[in-house]
Enzyme design. Structure first.
Site, mmCIF file in Angstrom:
data_model
loop_
_atom_site.group_PDB
_atom_site.id
_atom_site.type_symbol
_atom_site.label_atom_id
_atom_site.label_comp_id
_atom_site.label_asym_id
_atom_site.label_seq_id
_atom_site.Cartn_x
_atom_site.Cartn_y
_atom_site.Cartn_z
ATOM 1 N N SER A 15 0.852 -1.206 0.000
ATOM 2 C CA SER A 15 0.000 0.000 0.000
ATOM 3 C C SER A 15 0.882 1.248 0.000
ATOM 4 C CB SER A 15 -0.873 -0.024 1.269
ATOM 5 O OG SER A 15 -1.598 1.165 1.422
ATOM 6 N N SER A 140 9.137 10.144 9.974
ATOM 7 C CA SER A 140 7.990 11.037 9.746
ATOM 8 C C SER A 140 8.355 12.422 10.271
ATOM 9 C CB SER A 140 6.784 10.501 10.514
ATOM 10 O OG SER A 140 5.753 11.458 10.555
ATOM 11 N N TYR A 153 2.896 6.991 18.230
ATOM 12 C CA TYR A 153 3.476 7.201 16.883
ATOM 13 C C TYR A 153 4.678 8.142 16.970
ATOM 14 C CZ TYR A 153 3.508 7.993 11.801
ATOM 15 O OH TYR A 153 3.855 8.075 10.461
ATOM 16 N N LYS A 157 8.487 7.190 16.016
ATOM 17 C CA LYS A 157 9.175 7.888 14.920
ATOM 18 C C LYS A 157 10.361 8.727 15.419
ATOM 19 C CE LYS A 157 6.681 6.262 11.500
ATOM 20 N NZ LYS A 157 7.258 5.382 10.467
ATOM 21 N N THR A 188 -2.158 8.564 1.319
ATOM 22 C CA THR A 188 -2.177 7.089 1.319
ATOM 23 C C THR A 188 -3.319 6.621 2.229
ATOM 24 O OG1 THR A 188 -0.776 6.868 3.266
ATOM 25 C CG2 THR A 188 0.369 7.096 1.156
HETATM 26 N N1 LIG Z 1 1.297 8.897 4.438
HETATM 27 C C1 LIG Z 1 1.845 9.806 5.228
HETATM 28 O O1 LIG Z 1 1.361 10.945 5.301
HETATM 29 C C2 LIG Z 1 3.059 9.479 6.045
HETATM 30 C C3 LIG Z 1 3.698 10.520 6.724
HETATM 31 C C4 LIG Z 1 4.808 10.240 7.485
HETATM 32 C C5 LIG Z 1 5.298 8.955 7.565
HETATM 33 N N2 LIG Z 1 4.662 7.947 6.900
HETATM 34 C C6 LIG Z 1 5.210 6.596 7.036
HETATM 35 O O2 LIG Z 1 5.275 5.973 5.768
HETATM 36 C C7 LIG Z 1 5.233 4.553 5.935
HETATM 37 C C8 LIG Z 1 4.213 3.983 4.948
HETATM 38 O O3 LIG Z 1 2.923 4.435 5.287
HETATM 39 P P1 LIG Z 1 1.792 4.739 4.200
HETATM 40 O O4 LIG Z 1 1.503 6.175 4.270
HETATM 41 O O5 LIG Z 1 2.158 4.138 2.909
HETATM 42 O O6 LIG Z 1 0.549 3.980 4.893
HETATM 43 P P2 LIG Z 1 -0.351 2.734 4.403
HETATM 44 O O7 LIG Z 1 -0.919 3.040 3.072
HETATM 45 O O8 LIG Z 1 -1.268 2.465 5.536
HETATM 46 O O9 LIG Z 1 0.691 1.548 4.253
HETATM 47 C C9 LIG Z 1 1.302 0.974 5.387
HETATM 48 C C10 LIG Z 1 2.052 -0.273 4.961
HETATM 49 O O10 LIG Z 1 2.663 -0.835 6.127
HETATM 50 C C11 LIG Z 1 2.304 -2.208 6.182
HETATM 51 N N3 LIG Z 1 2.217 -2.687 7.551
HETATM 52 C C12 LIG Z 1 1.454 -2.216 8.568
HETATM 53 N N4 LIG Z 1 1.584 -2.984 9.646
HETATM 54 C C13 LIG Z 1 2.455 -3.980 9.307
HETATM 55 C C14 LIG Z 1 2.977 -5.113 9.995
HETATM 56 N N5 LIG Z 1 2.637 -5.403 11.261
HETATM 57 N N6 LIG Z 1 3.841 -5.920 9.331
HETATM 58 C C15 LIG Z 1 4.191 -5.657 8.051
HETATM 59 N N7 LIG Z 1 3.715 -4.618 7.343
HETATM 60 C C16 LIG Z 1 2.853 -3.797 7.971
HETATM 61 C C17 LIG Z 1 0.968 -2.321 5.472
HETATM 62 O O11 LIG Z 1 0.810 -3.638 4.921
HETATM 63 P P3 LIG Z 1 -0.138 -4.788 5.493
HETATM 64 O O12 LIG Z 1 -1.341 -4.145 6.101
HETATM 65 O O13 LIG Z 1 -0.429 -5.608 4.260
HETATM 66 O O14 LIG Z 1 0.701 -5.527 6.455
HETATM 67 C C18 LIG Z 1 1.152 -1.319 4.336
HETATM 68 O O15 LIG Z 1 1.807 -1.925 3.257
HETATM 69 C C19 LIG Z 1 4.883 4.312 7.400
HETATM 70 O O16 LIG Z 1 6.049 3.997 8.116
HETATM 71 C C20 LIG Z 1 4.352 5.653 7.854
HETATM 72 O O17 LIG Z 1 4.516 5.870 9.243
HETATM 73 C C21 LIG Z 1 3.555 8.178 6.139
#
Ligand SMILES: NC(=O)c1ccc[n+]([C@@H]2O[C@H](COP(=O)([O-])OP(=O)(O)OC[C@H]3O[C@@H](n4cnc5c(N)ncnc54)[C@H](OP(=O)(O)O)[C@@H]3O)[C@@H](O)[C@H]2O)c1
Length: 262
Positions: A15, A140, A153, A157, A188
């Site tokens: 994702s 983050s 969180y 982070k 996302t």
């Molecule tokens: N989007 C933002 O605004 C933002 C901002 C700052 C930081 N981030 C960071 O970016 C990273 C990706 O997030 P995203 O925005 O792409 O969110 P997302 O769309 O919710 O994707 C999260 C991903 O992490 C995986 N995941 C969650 N729990 C897991 C577990 N226990 N074991 C293995 N995989 C796991 C999920 O896969 P499954 O559910 O299939 O396991 C999914 O592929 C995260 O570390 C997040 O903290 C995002």
């Protein structure tokens, strides 16, 4: 084709940011190992790859099961005989006050975002040193600032930055690059998947107005290719928040405490 022939292991590839980075690495000729829990979604991502000259494989892994990190790392190394870059991207966020959140839920965030990330990194470190490769970690903006609704969180982070900044110094003499990426708001499923979230929070979230994940992936790959130490990828508002927190923590508190941060 900046990553042609390289082996890249991406967690959270089912994702969002992980999905977009996986596709971008494939387009650049890398052999990609995709990990997450949801195999159906991993297959969807793998099937969307456009470069059939590069190979890819799915290795399901729940990062919270960090006691299995050594075993899964050996399986991942055997898949292509090497790993050049580990991208620690798997993560889960939070949209609830500490007083309303169970310890179990807060622990889940810390175990997935911090403990599991460290465990997986340590499990592949010898291999990465052998290849003089790279460790990438997605922290983050919340690793640099604090808001309400993010206790676990923010803890995870901030912890990620502390751990990987020290590791970066240790790895310099090994010829290994450690890159910490700080995303701002990226559109996302992160809010939908966060602990303590609701339909209303997801619907009204600022993340929906953030950068597109493909734009993020393009910038992330450029930074990985340049073997940078540290990069922020996001909008102006989050960047200003980090600057204000550094320059005037008390003014930051006054402003952020009344901001809508869900
Ligand atoms: N989007 C933002 O605004 C933002 C901002 C700052 C930081 N981030 C960071 O970016 C990273 C990706 O997030 P995203 O925005 O792409 O969110 P997302 O769309 O919710 O994707 C999260 C991903 O992490 C995986 N995941 C969650 N729990 C897991 C577990 N226990 N074991 C293995 N995989 C796991 C999920 O896969 P499954 O559910 O299939 O396991 C999914 O592929 C995260 O570390 C997040 O903290 C995002």
């Amino acid at each position: 084709m900046r990553f042609k022939g390289k082996v890249i292991w991406i967690t959270g590839a089912s994702s969002g940011l992980g999905e977009s980075m996986a596709r971008a690495f494939n387009a650049e000729g890398a052999n990609v190992i995709l990990s997450a829990r949801n195999v159906k979604e991993l297959e969807r991502v793998k099937n969307s790859f456009t470069n059939s000259d590069a190979q890819s494989i799915i290795i399901p892994f729940d990062v919270q099961k960090y006691n299995e990190a050594e075993t899964i790392a050996q399986i991942a190394i055997k898949a292509f005989g090497r790993i050049d870059i580990l991208v620690n991207n798997a993560g889960i966020s939070q949209r609830s006050l500490a007083k309303d959140t169970s310890f179990k839920d807060e622990l889940t965030v810390i175990e997935v975002d911090l403990i599991g990330t460290i465990a997986l990194t340590k499990a592949v470190l010898t291999e990465i040193i052998k290849q003089k490769g790279q460790i990438v970690v997605i922290s983050s903006v919340m690793g640099k600032i604090n808001t309400k609704y993010r206790t676990a969180y923010a803890a995870a982070k901030h912890g990620v930055i502390g751990y990987f900044e020290s590791l970066r110094l240790e790895m310099m003499e090994e010829g290994v690059n450690v890159l910490t990426i700080l995303p701002g708001f990226i559109a996302t499923n992160i809010v939908k998947n966060a602990i303590g979230t609701t339909y209303k929070i997801t619907h009204n979230s600022q993340n929906n107005l953030g950068l597109q994940p493909d734009v993020f992936a393009k910038k992330a790959l450029a930074s990985i290719h340049k073997r940078k130490a540290y990069v922020y990828i996001g909008g102006y508002k989050e960047k200003m928040a980090m600057l204000l927190k550094r320059l005037s923590p008390s003014l930051f508190d006054k402003i952020i405490v009344n901001q809508k941060v869900t």
